[in-house]
Design a protein around this motif. Sequence first.
Motif: not given
Length: 94
Positions: A56-79
């Motif tokens: 749903l959120l991807k359909g609005y043009g959003y991309t997902a990210h998460e923090f990894n060691r204090n850095e914002l990184v792309p989220f792996d959808q397979s998780r």
Amino acid sequence: MIDHVGVIKIDVEGSELAAFQGAHNLLSKSHPVLLVEFHAIVARQASWELVELYDLLKGYGYTAHEFNRNELVPFDQSRLSNPEFYANLIFKKD
């Protein structure tokens, strides 16, 4: 009246999908940064799957990210396929 929303933080214990389904105008016009709890067990208890909210959120043009060691990184959808997946994700408009 609020003209623009810059950030939304949401944790509504299984009602995240319904909340964002009802936020069409806001997501379409303001494109706020979203901080969203993704909890597979709670989602299933509410009769939906995490991939539904993600798509749903991807359909609005959003991309997902998460923090990894204090850095914002792309989220792996397979998780999302992990039946016990839990994370707070950040969605930003492309």
